[in-house]
Motif scaffolding. Structure first.
Motif, PDB file in Angstrom:
ATOM      1  N   LEU A 115      10.264   2.380  -2.568  1.00 34.65           N
ATOM      2  CA  LEU A 115      10.097   1.397  -3.626  1.00 34.65           C
ATOM      3  C   LEU A 115       9.937   2.032  -5.004  1.00 34.65           C
ATOM      4  O   LEU A 115      10.424   1.502  -5.996  1.00 34.65           O
ATOM      5  N   PHE A 116       9.296   3.179  -5.077  1.00 29.52           N
ATOM      6  CA  PHE A 116       8.991   3.788  -6.370  1.00 29.52           C
ATOM      7  C   PHE A 116       9.802   5.051  -6.619  1.00 29.52           C
ATOM      8  O   PHE A 116      10.084   5.825  -5.715  1.00 29.52           O
TER       9      PHE A 116
ATOM     10  N   LEU B  84       0.809  -1.221   0.000  1.00 33.47           N
ATOM     11  CA  LEU B  84       0.000   0.000   0.000  1.00 33.47           C
ATOM     12  C   LEU B  84       0.841   1.269   0.000  1.00 33.47           C
ATOM     13  O   LEU B  84       0.490   2.248  -0.640  1.00 33.47           O
ATOM     14  N   PHE B  85       1.945   1.250   0.724  1.00 28.85           N
ATOM     15  CA  PHE B  85       2.733   2.466   0.893  1.00 28.85           C
ATOM     16  C   PHE B  85       4.022   2.489   0.084  1.00 28.85           C
ATOM     17  O   PHE B  85       4.782   3.438   0.165  1.00 28.85           O
ATOM     18  N   GLY B  86       4.295   1.454  -0.714  1.00 29.56           N
ATOM     19  CA  GLY B  86       5.516   1.415  -1.512  1.00 29.56           C
ATOM     20  C   GLY B  86       6.758   1.313  -0.661  1.00 29.56           C
ATOM     21  O   GLY B  86       7.756   1.974  -0.919  1.00 29.56           O
TER      22      GLY B  86
ATOM     23  N   PHE C 136       9.647   1.524 -10.590  1.00 30.28           N
ATOM     24  CA  PHE C 136      10.438   1.152  -9.433  1.00 30.28           C
ATOM     25  C   PHE C 136      11.736   1.948  -9.384  1.00 30.28           C
ATOM     26  O   PHE C 136      12.322   2.264 -10.419  1.00 30.28           O
ATOM     27  N   ALA C 137      12.199   2.250  -8.200  1.00 31.75           N
ATOM     28  CA  ALA C 137      13.528   2.836  -8.026  1.00 31.75           C
ATOM     29  C   ALA C 137      14.555   1.744  -8.322  1.00 31.75           C
ATOM     30  O   ALA C 137      14.239   0.552  -8.303  1.00 31.75           O
TER      31      ALA C 137
ATOM     32  N   ARG D 216       0.251   0.523  -9.047  1.00 31.95           N
ATOM     33  CA  ARG D 216       1.240   0.799  -8.003  1.00 31.95           C
ATOM     34  C   ARG D 216       1.131  -0.240  -6.883  1.00 31.95           C
ATOM     35  O   ARG D 216       2.129  -0.809  -6.453  1.00 31.95           O
ATOM     36  N   ILE D 217      -0.065  -0.488  -6.426  1.00 38.27           N
ATOM     37  CA  ILE D 217      -0.268  -1.453  -5.340  1.00 38.27           C
ATOM     38  C   ILE D 217       0.056  -2.870  -5.795  1.00 38.27           C
ATOM     39  O   ILE D 217       0.736  -3.622  -5.091  1.00 38.27           O
TER      40      ILE D 217
END
Length: 118
Positions: free
Chosen positions: A18-19, A6-8, A25-26, A92-93
């Motif tokens: 994470l993003f 939920l929060f990356g 994605f990073a 995203r999720i």
């Protein structure tokens, strides 16, 4: 695992890294150094999510049309943004959930020369 999706959050340290953008994605976590490129989420989430969101939007648009019969521009103003928001938020999720699952199950990509991608 739900919170990470939920929060990356990084599946290793929990930092929200994470993003790098909306759905990209990073390369790695700046806090713990976990290389996110070691994991292959693929395009599966995009296809299924788009079909799911599209189905919901079409059902709601048909219901609205048959119930109220609004002008066409109401549909454009309502459904185009909702579709985009639904797909991006869902992607995203879903992508985060798949990466976290791969991390927990140690299902990561390895190079053919025997070294990993960290």
């Amino acid at each position: 695992m739900r919170e990470a999706a939920l929060f990356g959050s990084c599946p290793r340290c929990g930092a929200r890294t994470l993003f790098d953008g909306w759905i990209k994605f990073a390369d790695k976590c700046p806090s713990c150094g976990l290389a996110y490129s070691r994991f292959n989420v693929g395009d599966g989430p995009a296809a299924f999510l788009t079909l799911g969101v599209g189905t919901i939007i079409v059902v709601l648009a048909l219901w609205l049309q048959l119930s109220v019969e609004p002008p066409w521009w109401v549909h454009a103003i309502l459904w185009v943004p909702l579709t985009v928001i639904g797909v991006i938020a869902g992607l995203r999720i879903t992508k985060a959930w798949l990466l976290v699952t791969e991390y927990q199950r140690r299902a990561e990509e390895h190079r053919h020369d025997g070294s990993d991608l960290s």
